[in-house]
Scaffold this motif. Sequence first.
Motif, short mmCIF file in Angstrom:
data_model
loop_
_atom_site.label_atom_id
_atom_site.label_comp_id
_atom_site.label_asym_id
_atom_site.label_seq_id
_atom_site.Cartn_x
_atom_site.Cartn_y
_atom_site.Cartn_z
N THR A 80 0.86 -1.26 0.03
CA THR A 80 -0.01 0.00 -0.12
C THR A 80 0.96 1.04 -0.15
OG1 THR A 80 -1.85 -1.10 1.30
CG2 THR A 80 -1.72 1.12 1.32
N VAL A 81 0.53 2.23 -0.76
CA VAL A 81 1.09 3.72 -0.74
C VAL A 81 0.06 4.73 -0.30
CG1 VAL A 81 0.72 3.83 -3.26
CG2 VAL A 81 2.40 5.04 -1.94
N VAL A 82 0.35 5.45 0.73
CA VAL A 82 -0.29 6.59 1.03
C VAL A 82 0.15 7.78 0.40
CG1 VAL A 82 -1.59 7.79 2.82
CG2 VAL A 82 -0.78 5.43 3.03
N ILE A 83 -0.58 8.61 -0.34
CA ILE A 83 -0.10 9.59 -1.28
C ILE A 83 -0.77 11.02 -0.63
CG2 ILE A 83 0.03 10.79 -3.52
CD1 ILE A 83 -0.16 8.07 -4.65
N LEU A 84 0.27 11.87 -0.18
CA LEU A 84 -0.25 13.16 0.46
C LEU A 84 0.88 14.27 0.03
CD1 LEU A 84 -1.78 15.23 2.26
CD2 LEU A 84 -0.22 14.68 4.15
N ASP A 119 -7.98 4.03 -4.64
CA ASP A 119 -8.46 2.84 -3.95
C ASP A 119 -9.24 3.09 -2.66
OD1 ASP A 119 -7.51 0.68 -5.79
OD2 ASP A 119 -5.92 1.37 -5.13
N ALA A 120 -8.86 4.24 -1.77
CA ALA A 120 -9.51 4.68 -0.59
C ALA A 120 -8.80 5.95 -0.44
CB ALA A 120 -9.43 3.56 0.37
N TYR A 121 -9.26 6.99 0.53
CA TYR A 121 -8.88 8.02 0.85
C TYR A 121 -8.84 8.41 2.44
CZ TYR A 121 -13.37 10.16 1.23
OH TYR A 121 -14.66 10.37 1.82
N ALA A 122 -7.78 9.01 2.77
CA ALA A 122 -7.75 9.52 4.00
C ALA A 122 -8.31 11.00 4.22
CB ALA A 122 -6.33 9.22 5.04
N ASP A 123 -9.11 11.37 5.01
CA ASP A 123 -9.73 12.80 4.87
C ASP A 123 -8.86 13.74 6.04
OD1 ASP A 123 -10.87 15.12 4.26
OD2 ASP A 123 -12.77 14.21 4.17
N PHE A 124 -7.56 14.05 5.58
CA PHE A 124 -6.81 14.87 6.66
C PHE A 124 -7.56 16.27 6.76
CE2 PHE A 124 -2.79 12.37 5.54
CZ PHE A 124 -3.14 11.40 6.41
N ASP A 125 -8.11 16.75 5.62
CA ASP A 125 -8.64 18.21 5.71
C ASP A 125 -9.64 18.29 6.79
OD1 ASP A 125 -9.36 20.50 4.64
OD2 ASP A 125 -11.11 19.75 3.54
N LYS A 126 -10.68 17.26 6.73
CA LYS A 126 -11.70 17.43 7.73
C LYS A 126 -11.05 17.17 9.44
CE LYS A 126 -15.41 16.70 4.31
NZ LYS A 126 -16.54 15.88 4.28
N ALA A 127 -10.33 15.84 9.38
CA ALA A 127 -9.71 15.53 10.63
C ALA A 127 -9.09 16.57 11.39
CB ALA A 127 -9.16 14.12 10.48
N LEU A 128 -8.25 17.54 10.68
CA LEU A 128 -7.44 18.34 11.17
C LEU A 128 -7.92 19.92 11.47
CD1 LEU A 128 -5.64 15.99 10.59
CD2 LEU A 128 -3.44 17.65 11.17
N LYS A 148 2.20 -2.12 -10.33
CA LYS A 148 2.90 -2.81 -9.46
C LYS A 148 2.43 -3.68 -8.51
CE LYS A 148 7.25 -3.50 -8.03
NZ LYS A 148 8.51 -3.97 -8.87
N GLY A 149 0.73 -3.70 -8.62
CA GLY A 149 -0.08 -4.47 -7.62
C GLY A 149 0.10 -3.84 -6.26
N LEU A 150 0.23 -2.36 -6.02
CA LEU A 150 -0.11 -1.70 -4.74
C LEU A 150 -1.45 -1.11 -4.96
CD1 LEU A 150 3.20 -2.10 -4.83
CD2 LEU A 150 3.19 -0.15 -3.60
N LYS A 151 -2.12 -1.03 -3.67
CA LYS A 151 -3.07 -0.15 -3.12
C LYS A 151 -2.73 1.33 -3.23
CE LYS A 151 -6.82 0.11 0.11
NZ LYS A 151 -7.47 -0.69 1.29
N ALA A 152 -3.34 2.10 -3.63
CA ALA A 152 -3.06 3.48 -3.73
C ALA A 152 -4.17 4.27 -2.83
CB ALA A 152 -3.14 4.36 -5.25
N VAL A 153 -3.75 4.65 -1.75
CA VAL A 153 -4.50 5.55 -0.74
C VAL A 153 -4.41 7.16 -1.01
CG1 VAL A 153 -5.19 6.18 1.53
CG2 VAL A 153 -4.84 3.57 0.83
N GLY A 154 -5.32 7.68 -1.41
CA GLY A 154 -5.14 9.30 -1.44
C GLY A 154 -5.48 9.93 -0.12
N ALA A 155 -4.79 11.16 0.14
CA ALA A 155 -5.12 11.82 1.35
C ALA A 155 -5.35 13.25 1.10
CB ALA A 155 -3.95 11.83 2.31
N THR A 156 -6.30 13.75 1.40
CA THR A 156 -6.80 15.00 0.98
C THR A 156 -5.91 16.16 1.82
OG1 THR A 156 -8.02 15.13 3.11
CG2 THR A 156 -9.35 14.75 1.08
N LEU A 157 -5.79 17.43 0.98
CA LEU A 157 -4.72 18.21 1.67
C LEU A 157 -5.27 18.85 2.77
CD1 LEU A 157 -3.96 20.02 -1.73
CD2 LEU A 157 -2.62 18.32 -0.74
N LEU A 158 -4.46 18.98 3.77
CA LEU A 158 -4.62 19.69 5.15
C LEU A 158 -5.04 21.24 4.93
CD1 LEU A 158 -3.08 17.07 5.82
CD2 LEU A 158 -2.10 18.47 7.84
#
Length: 427
Positions: A289-293, A379-388, A339-349
């Motif tokens: 998995t890669v988390v892209i921010l 594939d999924a996202y982490a919502d840093f914008d809302k969390a912080l 490459k077979g990796l899951k790509a997780v996006g992260a919203t901009l803070l």
Amino acid sequence: MDLSRVRRAAVPLAAGSLAVGILAGPGQAAPAPVGWTAAWGASPQAPSTGFTPNWSQEGFSGQSVRQVVRVTEDGDLVRIRLSNRYGTSPLHVTGATIARTARGAAVEEGSVRRLTFDGRASTRILAHGELRGDAVAMDLKRLESVTVTLYLAGTTGPATFHSQGWTDSYRAQGDHRADTTGAAYTGRTRSWYYLSGIEVGRAKGGPSVRRAGESEDGVVVFGDSITDGFGSTPNADRRYSDALAELTGRPVVNQGIGGNLVLNDSAWYGERATARFGRDVLDQPGASTVVILEGVNDIGFSEAARGPNPPATYKPAPVVTTAELVAGYRELIDAAHDKGLKAVGATLLPLKGSDHWGPHAARVSDEVNEWIRHSGEFDAYADFDKALASPSDPDRLHPAYDHGDALHPNDAGYRVMAREVAEVLGR
């Protein structure tokens, strides 16, 4: 640039890079191949003045450099990864050791292991090259710190390094690879030099010792200074990647570079994300998995450049559109999937009040975050914008999470980020 072409054009790893076990002695059967897992990493950068004083431009001559890192996976074999990616001449490493960290530059008695490269104590890394060393037996527990010491008897010239280590590295005159005390190490900076990875394996076979339900899938966090840990407490391992490893039990490798851009190279802040992704993410063994921010600098440097005293390091600072940034994200997503990796996006803070804030950044950051949330391309996202976000102004960082520049989180903010990603990963 097409990322598949970047991967194919990557500099081959030098001799010793494919070592997968320990050489058998006379009359002994060869050991089974080892499955390696990246347990720590730092993205290489070109020599520069950096954020804090460092030794990258002067390099080393007849010196030992001692570097402390924390591994995020256990095992009974370990090997190091060295990079001369930005060197203009071959790098001669006279010798190297690895040991358990004690305190500061000191290491634990009896823990020093001499490292080899293709069976030899010394090695030569061509300009723009890198290598993996041989495996050495060493029982490691996840989340413990190890110390790697390089002795550089010759003159290196400017050194490939990682600027924002947030951990002290040490320098001594002469060969002090085997020292257990840190008395000879009188120089100190907070950058890493030549060392770009620690990988662990298991010669004994069987699963690693883990709590019930923990996954062995490795995670690479990829991005700019927020991923790199800017504003976290030095020598305390409080980046969001550290907290993520603690929360999930997964191996986590941090491939952030302070100031990095998705679409443009920088003399200070590294190759653009789309150019370094193959080396820094796709070549990490054991990663799933890669988390892209990333992207806040692409849209923020142009705002800062309009100020009365814009930093010279912020150039180039073109005005980047939402469509251009989305195209960059798609390139990263496609490369991960190939490459077979899951790509997780992260919203901009949230960034209101920072030097990156302005009308263009406000609009594009909102548009980019909406695309990350609703396009379905990650594939999924982490919502840093809302969390912080501040409860009184969603465009601002919550005061409890602000390092002090309205752009970077503090330790508490990084912990919140880690919880968001851990939830996305199912922990």
